[in-house]
Design a protein around this motif. Structure first.
Motif, PDB file in Angstrom:
ATOM      1  N   THR A  41      60.443  57.617  93.976  1.00 39.75           N
ATOM      2  CA  THR A  41      59.289  56.732  94.033  1.00 39.75           C
ATOM      3  C   THR A  41      59.568  55.529  94.912  1.00 39.75           C
ATOM      4  OG1 THR A  41      58.673  57.433  91.805  1.00 39.75           O
ATOM      5  CG2 THR A  41      57.655  55.412  92.638  1.00 39.75           C
ATOM      6  N   LEU A  42      60.757  54.967  94.765  1.00 34.12           N
ATOM      7  CA  LEU A  42      61.138  53.820  95.591  1.00 34.12           C
ATOM      8  C   LEU A  42      61.190  54.199  97.070  1.00 34.12           C
ATOM      9  CD1 LEU A  42      62.125  50.857  95.660  1.00 34.12           C
ATOM     10  CD2 LEU A  42      64.442  51.781  95.537  1.00 34.12           C
ATOM     11  N   VAL A  43      61.766  55.361  97.382  1.00 30.60           N
ATOM     12  CA  VAL A  43      61.825  55.822  98.777  1.00 30.60           C
ATOM     13  C   VAL A  43      60.420  56.052  99.321  1.00 30.60           C
ATOM     14  CG1 VAL A  43      62.548  57.755 100.241  1.00 30.60           C
ATOM     15  CG2 VAL A  43      64.145  56.774  98.611  1.00 30.60           C
ATOM     16  N   ALA A  44      59.535  56.606  98.514  1.00 28.81           N
ATOM     17  CA  ALA A  44      58.155  56.838  98.954  1.00 28.81           C
ATOM     18  C   ALA A  44      57.430  55.521  99.200  1.00 28.81           C
ATOM     19  CB  ALA A  44      57.412  57.675  97.925  1.00 28.81           C
ATOM     20  N   ILE A  45      57.637  54.542  98.330  1.00 26.72           N
ATOM     21  CA  ILE A  45      56.981  53.243  98.504  1.00 26.72           C
ATOM     22  C   ILE A  45      57.493  52.546  99.757  1.00 26.72           C
ATOM     23  CG2 ILE A  45      56.771  50.931  97.515  1.00 26.72           C
ATOM     24  CD1 ILE A  45      56.625  52.294  94.766  1.00 26.72           C
ATOM     25  N   VAL A  46      58.809  52.556  99.960  1.00 25.02           N
ATOM     26  CA  VAL A  46      59.383  51.923 101.155  1.00 25.02           C
ATOM     27  C   VAL A  46      58.880  52.639 102.413  1.00 25.02           C
ATOM     28  CG1 VAL A  46      61.536  51.520 102.401  1.00 25.02           C
ATOM     29  CG2 VAL A  46      61.386  50.986  99.971  1.00 25.02           C
ATOM     30  N   GLY A  47      58.813  53.959 102.374  1.00 23.02           N
ATOM     31  CA  GLY A  47      58.297  54.718 103.514  1.00 23.02           C
ATOM     32  C   GLY A  47      56.834  54.414 103.792  1.00 23.02           C
ATOM     33  N   ALA A  48      56.032  54.287 102.739  1.00 24.69           N
ATOM     34  CA  ALA A  48      54.613  53.975 102.910  1.00 24.69           C
ATOM     35  C   ALA A  48      54.421  52.576 103.484  1.00 24.69           C
ATOM     36  CB  ALA A  48      53.882  54.107 101.578  1.00 24.69           C
ATOM     37  N   VAL A  49      55.217  51.616 103.011  1.00 25.50           N
ATOM     38  CA  VAL A  49      55.123  50.256 103.556  1.00 25.50           C
ATOM     39  C   VAL A  49      55.537  50.244 105.023  1.00 25.50           C
ATOM     40  CG1 VAL A  49      56.136  47.943 103.426  1.00 25.50           C
ATOM     41  CG2 VAL A  49      55.371  49.090 101.346  1.00 25.50           C
ATOM     42  N   GLY A  50      56.615  50.967 105.359  1.00 28.38           N
ATOM     43  CA  GLY A  50      57.052  51.049 106.757  1.00 28.38           C
ATOM     44  C   GLY A  50      56.000  51.702 107.637  1.00 28.38           C
ATOM     45  N   PHE A  51      55.424  52.803 107.160  1.00 30.54           N
ATOM     46  CA  PHE A  51      54.374  53.474 107.921  1.00 30.54           C
ATOM     47  C   PHE A  51      53.166  52.562 108.099  1.00 30.54           C
ATOM     48  CE2 PHE A  51      50.544  56.086 108.160  1.00 30.54           C
ATOM     49  CZ  PHE A  51      50.856  56.871 109.264  1.00 30.54           C
ATOM     50  N   GLY A  52      52.796  51.853 107.044  1.00 24.63           N
ATOM     51  CA  GLY A  52      51.663  50.926 107.128  1.00 24.63           C
ATOM     52  C   GLY A  52      51.911  49.811 108.127  1.00 24.63           C
ATOM     53  N   ALA A  53      53.155  49.296 108.164  1.00 25.98           N
ATOM     54  CA  ALA A  53      53.478  48.236 109.123  1.00 25.98           C
ATOM     55  C   ALA A  53      53.398  48.750 110.554  1.00 25.98           C
ATOM     56  CB  ALA A  53      54.869  47.682 108.833  1.00 25.98           C
TER      57      ALA A  53
END
Length: 74
Positions: free
Chosen positions: A9-21
């Motif tokens: 979940t943490l990896v998915a959240i960090v990936g989603a934030v990175g993709f969003g940025a």
């Protein structure tokens, strides 16, 4: 198993934030265009003599050996 789910979940959240940025930067920021001037030295425009060009930038594997044998026979 719960620690694995927390990690994923943490990896998915960090990936989603990175993709969003990255998406936000690509969408909302536009590059500034400007004119560019590059000065080329005159020596590069003339080119090298054929003998020097063969030894510095060989086109084939035998070009260097052929150039050396040609200069030794002269």
């Amino acid at each position: 198993m719960p620690s694995l789910m927390r990690f994923l979940t943490l990896v998915a959240i960090v990936g989603a934030v990175g993709f969003g940025a990255i998406y936000a930067l690509a969408t909302f920021v536009s590059p500034r265009t400007r004119e560019m001037t590059v000065t080329i030295p005159a020596a590069r425009l003339k080119g090298a003599p054929p003998e020097a060009a063969a030894t510095v930038h060989p086109k084939t594997a035998g070009a260097e050996a052929a150039a050396e044998s040609a200069t030794s026979t002269r």
